[in-house]
Enzyme design. Structure first.
Site, PDB file in Angstrom:
ATOM      1  N   GLN A   1       1.191  -1.443  -0.117  1.00  0.00           N
ATOM      2  CA  GLN A   1       0.131   0.085   0.269  1.00  0.00           C
ATOM      3  C   GLN A   1       0.856   1.430  -0.266  1.00  0.00           C
ATOM      4  O   GLN A   1       0.369   2.338  -0.200  1.00  0.00           O
ATOM      5  CB  GLN A   1      -1.171   0.339   1.689  1.00  0.00           C
ATOM      6  CG  GLN A   1      -2.058  -1.580   0.831  1.00  0.00           C
ATOM      7  CD  GLN A   1      -2.718  -1.150   2.229  1.00  0.00           C
ATOM      8  OE1 GLN A   1      -2.840  -2.071   3.508  1.00  0.00           O
ATOM      9  NE2 GLN A   1      -3.869  -0.095   2.060  1.00  0.00           N
TER      10      GLN A   1
ATOM     11  N   HIS B   1       1.234  -9.587   4.813  1.00  0.00           N
ATOM     12  CA  HIS B   1      -0.200  -8.981   4.522  1.00  0.00           C
ATOM     13  C   HIS B   1      -0.399  -8.336   3.631  1.00  0.00           C
ATOM     14  O   HIS B   1      -0.451  -7.648   2.423  1.00  0.00           O
ATOM     15  CB  HIS B   1       0.066  -7.354   4.978  1.00  0.00           C
ATOM     16  CG  HIS B   1      -0.752  -6.049   5.276  1.00  0.00           C
ATOM     17  ND1 HIS B   1      -1.702  -6.138   6.642  1.00  0.00           N
ATOM     18  CD2 HIS B   1      -2.493  -6.227   4.206  1.00  0.00           C
ATOM     19  CE1 HIS B   1      -2.735  -5.298   6.300  1.00  0.00           C
ATOM     20  NE2 HIS B   1      -2.808  -5.186   5.449  1.00  0.00           N
TER      21      HIS B   1
ATOM     22  N   GLU C   1      -4.842 -10.327   8.908  1.00  0.00           N
ATOM     23  CA  GLU C   1      -6.776 -10.389   8.172  1.00  0.00           C
ATOM     24  C   GLU C   1      -6.547 -11.485   6.974  1.00  0.00           C
ATOM     25  O   GLU C   1      -7.436 -11.132   6.455  1.00  0.00           O
ATOM     26  CB  GLU C   1      -7.147  -9.122   7.450  1.00  0.00           C
ATOM     27  CG  GLU C   1      -7.432  -8.122   8.433  1.00  0.00           C
ATOM     28  CD  GLU C   1      -8.074  -6.825   8.127  1.00  0.00           C
ATOM     29  OE1 GLU C   1      -8.660  -6.844   6.864  1.00  0.00           O
ATOM     30  OE2 GLU C   1      -8.218  -5.940   9.060  1.00  0.00           O
TER      31      GLU C   1
ATOM     32  N   GLU D   1      -5.303  -2.172  14.053  1.00  0.00           N
ATOM     33  CA  GLU D   1      -5.564  -1.463  13.118  1.00  0.00           C
ATOM     34  C   GLU D   1      -7.044  -0.742  13.354  1.00  0.00           C
ATOM     35  O   GLU D   1      -7.702  -1.484  14.559  1.00  0.00           O
ATOM     36  CB  GLU D   1      -6.248  -1.777  12.044  1.00  0.00           C
ATOM     37  CG  GLU D   1      -4.886  -2.073  11.221  1.00  0.00           C
ATOM     38  CD  GLU D   1      -5.414  -2.411   9.273  1.00  0.00           C
ATOM     39  OE1 GLU D   1      -6.065  -2.338   8.969  1.00  0.00           O
ATOM     40  OE2 GLU D   1      -4.264  -4.034   9.424  1.00  0.00           O
TER      41      GLU D   1
ATOM     42  N   GLU E   1      -6.053   2.034  -1.662  1.00  0.00           N
ATOM     43  CA  GLU E   1      -6.687   1.287  -0.326  1.00  0.00           C
ATOM     44  C   GLU E   1      -7.241  -0.282  -1.384  1.00  0.00           C
ATOM     45  O   GLU E   1      -8.474  -0.062  -1.811  1.00  0.00           O
ATOM     46  CB  GLU E   1      -7.891   2.057  -0.131  1.00  0.00           C
ATOM     47  CG  GLU E   1      -8.741   1.426   0.625  1.00  0.00           C
ATOM     48  CD  GLU E   1      -8.521   0.493   1.594  1.00  0.00           C
ATOM     49  OE1 GLU E   1      -7.772   1.410   2.786  1.00  0.00           O
ATOM     50  OE2 GLU E   1      -9.629  -0.302   2.122  1.00  0.00           O
ATOM     51  N   TRP E   2      -5.908  -0.712  -1.861  1.00  0.00           N
ATOM     52  CA  TRP E   2      -6.637  -1.926  -2.585  1.00  0.00           C
ATOM     53  C   TRP E   2      -7.425  -2.014  -3.829  1.00  0.00           C
ATOM     54  O   TRP E   2      -7.234  -0.988  -4.758  1.00  0.00           O
ATOM     55  CB  TRP E   2      -7.596  -2.945  -1.135  1.00  0.00           C
ATOM     56  CG  TRP E   2      -6.357  -3.074  -0.394  1.00  0.00           C
ATOM     57  CD1 TRP E   2      -6.448  -2.842   1.254  1.00  0.00           C
ATOM     58  CD2 TRP E   2      -4.807  -3.166   0.094  1.00  0.00           C
ATOM     59  NE1 TRP E   2      -5.202  -3.375   1.802  1.00  0.00           N
ATOM     60  CE2 TRP E   2      -5.114  -3.661   1.333  1.00  0.00           C
ATOM     61  CE3 TRP E   2      -4.550  -4.096  -1.313  1.00  0.00           C
ATOM     62  CZ2 TRP E   2      -3.165  -4.651   1.899  1.00  0.00           C
ATOM     63  CZ3 TRP E   2      -2.240  -4.944  -1.126  1.00  0.00           C
ATOM     64  CH2 TRP E   2      -2.271  -4.831   0.450  1.00  0.00           C
TER      65      TRP E   2
HETATM   66  C1  GBH Z   1      -7.855  -3.576   6.971  1.00  0.00           C
HETATM   67  O1  GBH Z   1      -8.825  -4.511   6.001  1.00  0.00           O
HETATM   68  C2  GBH Z   1      -6.081  -3.941   5.862  1.00  0.00           C
HETATM   69  O2  GBH Z   1      -5.605  -4.496   6.912  1.00  0.00           O
HETATM   70  C3  GBH Z   1      -5.494  -2.673   5.519  1.00  0.00           C
HETATM   71  O3  GBH Z   1      -4.766  -3.509   4.651  1.00  0.00           O
HETATM   72  C4  GBH Z   1      -6.297  -1.554   4.795  1.00  0.00           C
HETATM   73  O4  GBH Z   1      -5.633  -0.429   3.721  1.00  0.00           O
HETATM   74  C5  GBH Z   1      -7.655  -0.808   5.908  1.00  0.00           C
HETATM   75  O5  GBH Z   1      -8.439  -2.453   6.687  1.00  0.00           O
HETATM   76  C6  GBH Z   1      -8.440  -0.128   5.174  1.00  0.00           C
HETATM   77  O6  GBH Z   1      -9.683  -1.072   4.811  1.00  0.00           O
HETATM   78  O7  GBH Z   1     -19.251  -3.777   4.322  1.00  0.00           O
HETATM   79  O8  GBH Z   1     -18.892  -3.008   2.451  1.00  0.00           O
HETATM   80  O9  GBH Z   1     -18.676  -1.668   4.062  1.00  0.00           O
HETATM   81  C7  GBH Z   1     -10.153  -3.829   6.039  1.00  0.00           C
HETATM   82  C8  GBH Z   1     -11.121  -5.167   5.747  1.00  0.00           C
HETATM   83  C9  GBH Z   1     -13.352  -5.452   4.385  1.00  0.00           C
HETATM   84  C10 GBH Z   1     -12.869  -3.536   6.528  1.00  0.00           C
HETATM   85  C11 GBH Z   1     -14.392  -4.269   3.957  1.00  0.00           C
HETATM   86  C12 GBH Z   1     -14.854  -2.949   6.302  1.00  0.00           C
HETATM   87  C13 GBH Z   1     -16.357  -3.681   4.807  1.00  0.00           C
HETATM   88  C14 GBH Z   1     -17.089  -3.876   4.073  1.00  0.00           C
HETATM   89  N1  GBH Z   1     -12.410  -3.951   5.610  1.00  0.00           N
HETATM   90  N2  GBH Z   1     -15.252  -4.234   5.939  1.00  0.00           N
HETATM   91  S1  GBH Z   1     -18.964  -3.243   3.751  1.00  0.00           S
END
Ligand code: GBH
Length: 447
Positions: A19, A111, A156, A352, A407-408
């Site tokens: 990232q 990660h 995760e 986090e 952000e992926w």
């Molecule tokens: C983490 O993932 C990661 O470890 C990190 O790399 C990333 O940048 C960070 O969090 C922020 O995203 O119901 O559609 O609103 C978090 C994984 C998965 C958390 C989706 C929030 C909400 C999906 N996320 N979830 S939704």
């Protein structure tokens, strides 16, 4: 005025390699599954990728300056597996700069950026990948173990399994549905094997970072309760029960792990940890699917039809600019739930927590005003303090993220950082939330 924490409580900031680093080919670094995935059209918003990211590889010294000047105790980052294999000296330089600045490095071994070569051999669906991670851990600890004493094995595993192996929203986009469960088991095994390597090399403290969130049934209907329970098993407990109580949460998951050696593996996976990392963003509400109802668009990812659970929107007056519900009390709730579920729960770190707001660059006053991020962090830190008051041992809190980053699948629109990054010039500017976090840390009673 600032929430107060017990003496010795550790504040930190988090990032991950793909990232932020960029420098995709430097040092002869080979491709990871994220290089491959982002090169495919239509996978990431605006066709963005991490080839340059925020160029942390070249600007790490400046970035360490922003991290250290806030007064944080810890910095959580991750290693790029393919960069490590290339023999790069980057992590020596980064670790030395952190130590020099008085910040403790707390790296994550994995990660999500698997070497493409290993994905070609089956990725996390292949048991051998777990042993390869253990070998890679040996390389890391041999090289850095004299200076890095605190380690996080995996980040995760749930999100990686769900988005990358069950669905197609993240690399490696396998779309295997429930057939993805072996990818969960093999990551858990990798965690256990990495713990063995780290212990054998005298690590001071070893933990893991798992995403957790409360799952509530939409209504009183027993079918909703059952659906929520299954969803919670698949997204939360599948990844923590093996580690914290040496078993899978139910027979479906255990059978799905699909390995005759599962009992022996669970002994490896369930070895004691020094701390348990919790990544928290938002809660989920689940109902049993109602015939004819359209559930698309509830989550940022679409889950296939025909599953026995459906996420429904979380009621909340407030959302981040990413659309995620802001529910700080759910952080207190998940912490007390973990404490109640696991008699042997080690001290918890929030590894986090944070929010994306689409902050614009510095205005005429040179500042980046992000009052909603300050309110978010303040409320969530108070939720952690509430959990501590309720008897949960929480020893630290790390903000996601130190700095705006990739952000992926959402690319660069989503900004989680305490430090703003201009997408054209890559210039860094401390946001108001950075100053707020610095002042909060300075305002803690240390004894
Ligand atoms: C983490 O993932 C990661 O470890 C990190 O790399 C990333 O940048 C960070 O969090 C922020 O995203 O119901 O559609 O609103 C978090 C994984 C998965 C958390 C989706 C929030 C909400 C999906 N996320 N979830 S939704």
């Amino acid at each position: 005025m600032y929430p107060q924490f017990p003496p010795g409580f550790r504040f930190g900031m988090s990032t991950s390699a793909y990232q932020i680093e960029g420098a995709a080919d430097a040092d002869g670094k080979g491709p990871s599954i994220w290089d491959t995935f982002t090169a495919r059209p239509g996978t990431v918003r605006h066709g963005e990728d991490g080839r340059v990211a925020i160029d942390h590889y070249h600007r790490y010294a400046e970035d360490v300056g922003h991290i250290a000047a806030a007064g944080v105790h810890d910095y959580r980052f991750s290693f790029s597996w393919t960069r490590v294999l290339s023999g790069s000296g980057f992590y020596d330089r980064l670790v030395d700069a952190l130590l020099e600045a008085g910040v403790r490095p707390v790296p994550t071994i994995y990660h999500w950026d698997l070497p493409q070569e290993l994905e070609d051999a089956g990725g996390w669906m292949n048991r051998d990948t777990a042993y390869r991670l253990a070998d890679y851990t040996t390389v890391l600890v041999d090289r850095l173990g004299d200076r890095v004493r605190d380690w996080i094995t995996m980040n995760e595993m749930s999100v990686h399994t769900l988005y990358g192996y069950a669905l197609t929203d993240h690399a490696p986009a396998r779309g295997l549905g429930l057939e993805a469960l072996p990818a969960a088991h093999h990551q858990l095994l990798a965690h256990g094997l990495a713990v063995q390597v780290l212990r054998a090399h005298g690590a001071r403290s070893v933990g893991v970072a798992n995403q957790h969130f409360p799952v509530s049934p939409a209504g009183d209907d027993p079918a909703d309760h059952e659906a929520a329970g299954l969803f919670a098993d698949l997204t939360n407990w599948t990844f923590s029960d093996p580690i914290l109580r040496g078993a899978y949460p139910n027979e479906l998951v255990r059978a799905g792990a699909g390995d005759a050696r599962v009992d022996r593996d669970l002994e490896v996976i369930g070895a004691p940890l020094d701390f348990y990392g919790v990544n928290y963003y938002e809660p989920t509400v689940i109902e049993a699917p109602r015939a004819g109802k359209d559930y698309s668009g509830v989550l940022e990812v679409d889950i296939p039809d025909g599953l026995p659970f459906s996420p429904v929107p979380v009621k909340s007056d407030e959302r981040t600019d990413f659309g995620w519900a802001v529910v700080p009390s759910a952080l207190t709730e998940i912490l007390t739930t973990l404490r109640d579920r696991y008699p042997n729960l080690p001290p918890v770190f929030i590894t986090e927590n944070g929010a994306s707001f689409h902050d614009s660059g510095p205005g005429p006053d040179g500042r980046v005003h992000d009052p909603r991020r300050i309110a978010f962090l303040d409320a969530h830190l108070r939720a952690v303090a509430d959990a501590i008051d309720a008897g949960v041992r929480v020893d630290g809190y790390y903000v996601w993220s130190a700095i705006d980053n990739f952000e992926w699948a959402a690319g660069y629109d989503e900004r989680f950082g305490l430090v703003h990054v201009d997408r054209e010039t890559l210039t860094r500017t401390r946001k108001d939330s950075w100053y707020w976090y610095r002042d909060l840390i300075a305002a803690q009673r240390r004894s």
